[in-house]
Design a protein around this motif. Structure first.
Motif, mmCIF file in Angstrom:
data_model
loop_
_atom_site.group_PDB
_atom_site.id
_atom_site.type_symbol
_atom_site.label_atom_id
_atom_site.label_comp_id
_atom_site.label_asym_id
_atom_site.label_seq_id
_atom_site.Cartn_x
_atom_site.Cartn_y
_atom_site.Cartn_z
ATOM 1 N N GLU A 48 62.147 94.558 84.524
ATOM 2 C CA GLU A 48 60.732 94.390 84.192
ATOM 3 C C GLU A 48 60.565 93.535 82.942
ATOM 4 O O GLU A 48 59.689 92.680 82.880
ATOM 5 C CB GLU A 48 60.052 95.743 83.990
ATOM 6 C CG GLU A 48 59.658 96.418 85.272
ATOM 7 C CD GLU A 48 58.822 97.663 85.035
ATOM 8 O OE1 GLU A 48 58.571 98.046 83.867
ATOM 9 O OE2 GLU A 48 58.417 98.272 86.034
ATOM 10 N N GLY A 52 58.764 89.994 82.835
ATOM 11 C CA GLY A 52 57.677 89.848 81.861
ATOM 12 C C GLY A 52 57.887 88.646 80.956
ATOM 13 O O GLY A 52 56.941 87.908 80.659
ATOM 14 N N GLY A 56 55.553 85.447 80.765
ATOM 15 C CA GLY A 56 55.105 85.013 79.442
ATOM 16 C C GLY A 56 55.396 83.542 79.217
ATOM 17 O O GLY A 56 54.582 82.817 78.637
ATOM 18 N N PHE A 92 49.306 90.651 87.598
ATOM 19 C CA PHE A 92 49.340 91.012 86.181
ATOM 20 C C PHE A 92 47.908 91.188 85.695
ATOM 21 O O PHE A 92 47.033 90.384 86.021
ATOM 22 C CB PHE A 92 50.061 89.927 85.372
ATOM 23 C CG PHE A 92 51.449 89.685 85.880
ATOM 24 C CD1 PHE A 92 52.498 90.474 85.458
ATOM 25 C CD2 PHE A 92 51.701 88.699 86.819
ATOM 26 C CE1 PHE A 92 53.771 90.275 85.956
ATOM 27 C CE2 PHE A 92 52.972 88.490 87.319
ATOM 28 C CZ PHE A 92 54.013 89.286 86.887
ATOM 29 N N ALA A 93 47.673 92.218 84.928
ATOM 30 C CA ALA A 93 46.334 92.509 84.422
ATOM 31 C C ALA A 93 45.863 91.377 83.510
ATOM 32 O O ALA A 93 46.655 90.793 82.761
ATOM 33 C CB ALA A 93 46.342 93.830 83.665
ATOM 34 N N ASP A 95 44.113 91.458 80.819
ATOM 35 C CA ASP A 95 44.327 91.705 79.386
ATOM 36 C C ASP A 95 45.780 91.459 78.994
ATOM 37 O O ASP A 95 46.068 91.017 77.884
ATOM 38 C CB ASP A 95 43.855 93.096 78.972
ATOM 39 C CG ASP A 95 44.558 94.229 79.701
ATOM 40 O OD1 ASP A 95 45.116 94.006 80.785
ATOM 41 O OD2 ASP A 95 44.517 95.369 79.180
ATOM 42 N N HIS A 96 46.697 91.712 79.917
ATOM 43 C CA HIS A 96 48.116 91.447 79.649
ATOM 44 C C HIS A 96 48.360 89.938 79.569
ATOM 45 O O HIS A 96 49.058 89.460 78.670
ATOM 46 C CB HIS A 96 48.977 92.086 80.736
ATOM 47 C CG HIS A 96 50.435 92.063 80.466
ATOM 48 N ND1 HIS A 96 51.017 92.819 79.473
ATOM 49 C CD2 HIS A 96 51.443 91.373 81.046
ATOM 50 C CE1 HIS A 96 52.316 92.593 79.461
ATOM 51 N NE2 HIS A 96 52.604 91.713 80.403
ATOM 52 N N ALA A 99 46.955 88.645 76.339
ATOM 53 C CA ALA A 99 47.846 88.961 75.215
ATOM 54 C C ALA A 99 49.013 87.978 75.173
ATOM 55 O O ALA A 99 49.433 87.541 74.093
ATOM 56 C CB ALA A 99 48.352 90.397 75.324
ATOM 57 N N MET A 100 49.523 87.605 76.346
ATOM 58 C CA MET A 100 50.613 86.624 76.400
ATOM 59 C C MET A 100 50.139 85.270 75.871
ATOM 60 O O MET A 100 50.875 84.598 75.138
ATOM 61 C CB MET A 100 51.121 86.469 77.838
ATOM 62 C CG MET A 100 51.892 87.640 78.349
ATOM 63 S SD MET A 100 52.353 87.355 80.081
ATOM 64 C CE MET A 100 53.315 88.806 80.412
#
Length: 177
Positions: A48, A52, A56, A92-93, A95-96, A99-100
């Motif tokens: 994961e 991720g 990113g 992927f959300a 907000d995630h 943030a990235m």
């Protein structure tokens, strides 16, 4: 054999549990099961984290292109998140992803070439690199055309990924549709 007879005569769960607690083989089996479960969870967490980091890197590439003109507004951020979310089938959300993009913004001062090389290190697979260029190109087309600074950012990514300018142009054509 005496142990088997004793277990066979046990009528209640508590007594069976007590007998099992005294059986070394049973204890060892439970320990192996716990170790296997912990190992599987650690592998899953590592996978994961790896995925991720790759997402990113994709978001960062898109951010670098979107911000290449020196302007990166909240509406551009929203569109970048929306576009990357759609292109990744909303796995992927938002907000995630946002943030990235924010993390990418914090690293942008290192310069496009340095960040492109860092992204390339996170994406060793040529197909992932191609997909990242495709997403970054799609983001570049959002305002109706690819400006000079956006084009230069795409070229920097292409160089870091080992793609020729001709290959980049093909990818950009795919992104434009």
């Amino acid at each position: 054999m005496a142990e088997v007879k004793r277990l066979g005569s046990l009528g209640n769960v508590a007594a069976v549990q007590e007998a099992l607690a005294q059986a070394d083989a049973y204890k060892e089996m439970l320990e192996r099961e716990a170790a296997a479960k912990a190992e599987a969870e650690a592998r899953h967490a590592a996978e994961e984290a790896h995925v991720g980091a790759q997402i990113g890197a994709l978001v960062e590439a898109a951010y670098l292109v979107a911000s290449a003109d020196g302007r990166y507004t909240s509406s551009e951020s929203d569109r970048l998140v929306e576009r990357v979310g759609a292109l990744t089938e909303n796995k992927f959300a938002a907000d995630h992803l946002a943030a990235m993009a924010s993390e990418a913004q914090g690293r942008a001062s290192e310069g496009i070439d340095a960040r492109a090389r860092a992204i390339a290190e996170l994406l060793p697979d040529p197909e992932l690199r191609r997909a990242t260029l495709l997403v970054a190109s799609a983001v570049a087309w959002l305002d109706g055309g690819v400006g000079q600074k956006e084009g230069l950012a795409l070229q920097s990514l292409a160089r870091a990924f080992g793609f020729s300018i001709d290959e980049l142009h093909k990818i950009m054509g795919q992104a434009h549709g």
